[in-house]
Structures are given as structure tokens and as C-alpha cells.
Enzyme design. Structure first.
Site, mmCIF file in Angstrom:
data_model
loop_
_atom_site.group_PDB
_atom_site.id
_atom_site.type_symbol
_atom_site.label_atom_id
_atom_site.label_comp_id
_atom_site.label_asym_id
_atom_site.label_seq_id
_atom_site.Cartn_x
_atom_site.Cartn_y
_atom_site.Cartn_z
ATOM 1 N N THR A 197 0.845 -1.193 0.000
ATOM 2 C CA THR A 197 0.000 0.000 0.000
ATOM 3 C C THR A 197 0.877 1.238 0.000
ATOM 4 O O THR A 197 1.967 1.219 0.540
ATOM 5 C CB THR A 197 -0.914 0.062 1.255
ATOM 6 O OG1 THR A 197 -1.661 -1.133 1.338
ATOM 7 C CG2 THR A 197 -1.845 1.247 1.263
ATOM 8 N N ASP A 229 -8.771 -1.382 4.745
ATOM 9 C CA ASP A 229 -8.961 -0.023 5.254
ATOM 10 C C ASP A 229 -8.697 1.049 4.199
ATOM 11 O O ASP A 229 -9.223 2.159 4.280
ATOM 12 C CB ASP A 229 -8.073 0.221 6.486
ATOM 13 C CG ASP A 229 -6.591 -0.032 6.186
ATOM 14 O OD1 ASP A 229 -6.287 -0.753 5.209
ATOM 15 O OD2 ASP A 229 -5.746 0.482 6.930
ATOM 16 N N GLY A 264 -5.417 -4.083 7.327
ATOM 17 C CA GLY A 264 -6.544 -3.165 7.334
ATOM 18 C C GLY A 264 -7.616 -3.516 8.344
ATOM 19 O O GLY A 264 -8.248 -2.625 8.927
HETATM 20 N N1 ASP Z 1 -3.903 -1.850 4.394
HETATM 21 C C1 ASP Z 1 -4.064 -2.663 3.213
HETATM 22 C C2 ASP Z 1 -5.304 -3.492 3.349
HETATM 23 O O1 ASP Z 1 -5.599 -3.948 4.440
HETATM 24 C C3 ASP Z 1 -2.985 -3.622 2.934
HETATM 25 C C4 ASP Z 1 -1.605 -3.351 3.306
HETATM 26 O O2 ASP Z 1 -1.200 -2.227 3.526
HETATM 27 O O3 ASP Z 1 -0.851 -4.311 3.325
HETATM 28 O O4 ASP Z 1 -5.914 -3.742 2.345
#
Ligand code: ASP
Length: 365
Positions: free
Chosen positions: A212, A243, A266
Site C-alpha cells: 500500500t 482499510d 486493514g
Molecule cells: N492496508 C491494506 C489493506 O488492508 C494492505 C496493506 O497495507 O498491506 O488492504
């Protein structure tokens, strides 16, 4: 005005002339540094802060080597890449988001169009793709060979309770270490991918790293904007949103206070509405570091502060206050998978782009 509102007024009143600054998650291949430098270039040229952060994250979205964002992102369990993104434009206080968007390389731009060109805030799945195409975005295959090789390795590594998998050599095949066998099979299918990359992809398959990119900018007029964009959790169930596309979860910004965004698991961030919580913590007078650590404490509290269970979780916040004060803040001092790197953020100011260490709540033993 009630007494409770006074600390926030204090923050804004005490600020010096806003510094021009961009922060982001660090990301692989110096993606964060390139992102922040690009966003700074747009701001320095007089561009809008949202256009700036989107131009920055576009570099990472379009980089096929970053397997956690945009083109080249790792797919869901069905081998379909589904992208999520959200944007906040501080000056107009407008927001937009897309979730589970397929076949478009730059979901951040689609989120911006949702904000600008519709009366809605969020579009997902087939509707988001239909909208993107109507807006002139090119539909294309965003599932790269490297991401497919990692996905096939993951499928081949899965076993039933008896250690059997239908994705791999039959019981008649000569015995061989699982990792070697899987890499050899996938190599047959993708001869152009080198040994070293295949070994890295095996690590991705077995311990998918968090990715991300979140980017937040402030210009010298005090205007702020922010974006978060991702391919989400690797091997997720089809339709899963984390998230990143949730305004208030993976991204929040209040033009009067500041912004926050996240990377990492998330689901845990959503259980505390982290980005919104951090901005509210700043609203109530906490400086960025304390505001983020307080949010991380709430995450730990959801696990009764049990370090063993928390060890499986990576979560990182990026925070920029309206006066230019900023921080990165992580649940742990270093991520669970990429153990060589400390938790870091990328920062670009008049002095140029650099990585800085994040503050953290817990130390891995
Ligand atoms: N925050 C992102 C999600 O949960 C994924 C990540 O940053 O690895 O989709």
C-alpha cells in the site's frame, strides 16, 4: 465555544507559516522517495495538493515491481487483481474512493474522479469499473507474470490435512522439497523470470508482505490533501475491502487539523478507525507522535495487549499536522516479514527526499 474545543484552537493558532512538505509510506524500490519527490515537484510548480499526491502515488501504482499497489499488485485467491483507493482534498473538504476495482492501473485517479464527477463518495466492483471506463480510463490486464507466478506458488504451497494438493505433481512424482518443486514448476511456466526473482516470489507467496502507499501533502498556503492506494491483502477473498478505500479508516484529513493514513493489516486498523482517530487525537491537542501511538494502543487493547497474538500484525500510520509537524508510527519496531528494515516513512521537504525512522509501540524480541 466550550472549553473542550480550546486545545484544537491552540494548535492552529500556534502554528508558524506552513512548511511545504510531503510524506508517504516508504515502499519498495524507493517508491516512497520517488512519490514524495514527484508530489513536491507538482506543489512547487503551483499545482493542487491532491493532484500532487496522486501524481506521486501514480509512480508506485504503475511500477510492476511493487506487488502491493496498482499494476503488478498481488491478486485475490481467485487470481483476480482488485484495487482499492481513497482520496481527500482538504481545501474543498471533498472525498472519493473506489474498492475492488479491476483492470485499471491507477485507482487513485478513479477515486479522484468519483469525488469530482459524481454525487457519491465511493464506488466498488463492477460499478467502479463501469464508471472508470465511462470516464475514459483504459481497461487493461494488470495481472503481471510476476504476480501470477507468486499466486501459482501460493496455490501450489497450499495442502489439505493429508498434505495433498491438486496444484502440483501427482503422488507418482519423485519426492522433492516442496519449495524446490514449486519453484521448478513455476519456472517451467515462466522461463523469463530469473531464479533470484522466483525465490523472492516464493517468499511473497508464503509470507505476503504488507504494501500500500499512503501520501499526504501540505503546501505553503496551508492546503492539504491525501491519498491511499493498494492492491490490498494478497490472496484475499474476492470482494474483500481493507482499510485503504475506507475514508476515516485507511485515510482521513481535516483541513483545519491535519491528515493521517495507514498501511498494514486493514482489518485491525478498521477496528479502531485509525486515521480518523489520530486526526481527532490531534484535534484534542496531542502532537502527531502521541496521537498515533494512542491509536496503536487501541489496536493492542483489542488483543488484550497479548504480544503473542499481536506479533502476527503489521500496522503503520503516517501523520502530517497542518503546521508541518509529522511522523510515521508503527505497531512494531520492524515488520514481521521484512525483518531487515526498520519501520520507516519517506519525507520530502525543501532539503530533498529521505527516509526517516517511525516511532513504534512494541519491540519484536
Ligand atoms: N492496508 C491494506 C489493506 O488492508 C494492505 C496493506 O497495507 O498491506 O488492504
Amino acid at each position: 465555544m466550550g472549553a473542550a474545543a480550546l486545545p484544537a484552537a491552540g494548535i492552529v493558532a500556534a502554528q508558524a507559516r506552513p512548511k511545504r512538505i510531503v510524506i508517504s509510506s516508504a515502499n519498495m524500490n524507493d517508491g516512497g522517495l520517488h512519490c514524495c519527490a514527484k508530489a513536491m515537484e507538482v506543489i512547487a510548480g503551483g499545482g493542487d495538493t491532491l493532484d500532487a499526491v496522486i501524481a506521486g502515488v501514480n509512480i508506485v501504482e504503475l511500477d510492476p515491481r511493487d506487488h502491493s499497489v496498482g499494476y503488478g499488485g498481488l491478486p485475490n485467491e481467485d487470481g483476480v487483481v482488485e484495487l482499492d483507493a481513497s482520496v481527500v482534498h482538504g481545501p474543498s473538504r471533498r472525498m472519493g474512493a473506489v474498492g475492488a476495482l479491476q483492470n485499471i492501473k491507477t485507482p487513485s485517479q478513479v477515486a479522484q474522479r468519483v469525488m469530482q464527477d459524481t454525487d457519491h463518495m465511493m464506488l466498488v466492483g463492477a460499478g467502479a469499473l463501469k464508471f472508470a471506463k465511462a470516464e475514459g480510463f483504459k481497461e487493461e490486464d494488470i495481472f503481471t507474470d510476476e504476480a501470477r507466478a507468486a499466486w501459482l506458488m501460493w496455490k501450489r504451497a497450499l495442502r489439505d490435512a493429508n498434505g495433498h494438493s491438486n496444484w502440483g505433481p501427482g503422488v507418482d512424482a519423485p519426492p522433492e522439497a516442496r519449495k524446490t518443486a514449486v519453484i521448478r514448476e513455476v519456472q517451467r511456466r515462466f522461463p523469463q523470470i530469473g531464479e533470484e526473482t522466483l525465490a523472492e516470489l516464493w517468499d511473497y507467496a508464503i509470507h505476503p508482505p504488507h504494501g500500500t502507499i499512503n501520501c499526504i501533502a501540505l503546501n505553503e498556503k496551508g492546503e492539504m490533501s491525501a491519498v491511499t492506494t493498494t492492491s490490498g491483502m494478497a490472496w484475499k477473498l474476492a470482494g474483500r475491502l481493507g482499510d485503504s478505500p475506507i475514508v476515516g479508516g485507511g485515510l482521513w484529513l481535516d483541513q483545519d487539523i491535519g491528515g493521517a493514513g495507514s498501511t498494514g493489516r486493514g482489518e485491525e486498523n478498521l477496528r479502531v478507525c485509525g486515521a480518523h482517530l489520530i486526526v481527532e487525537n490531534m484535534h484534542h491537542g496531542l502532537p502527531p507522535k502521541e496521537a498515533a501511538i494512542e491509536a496503536l494502543k487501541r489496536v493492542a487493547r483489542n488483543f488484550d495487549n497479548d504480544r503473542k497474538r499481536l506479533e502476527a500484525i503489521d500496522l503503520h500510520f503516517y501523520v502530517l499536522r497542518k503546521d508541518g509537524e509529522y511522523c510515521g508510527a508503527s505497531l512494531w519496531d520492524r515488520p514481521s516479514v521484512e525483518t531487515r528494515r526498520k519501520a520507516q516513512l519517506a519525507v520530502c521537504t525543501a532539503e530533498g527526499s529521505r527516509h526517516e525512522d517511525a516511532v513504534y509501540l512494541l519491540e519484536r524480541s
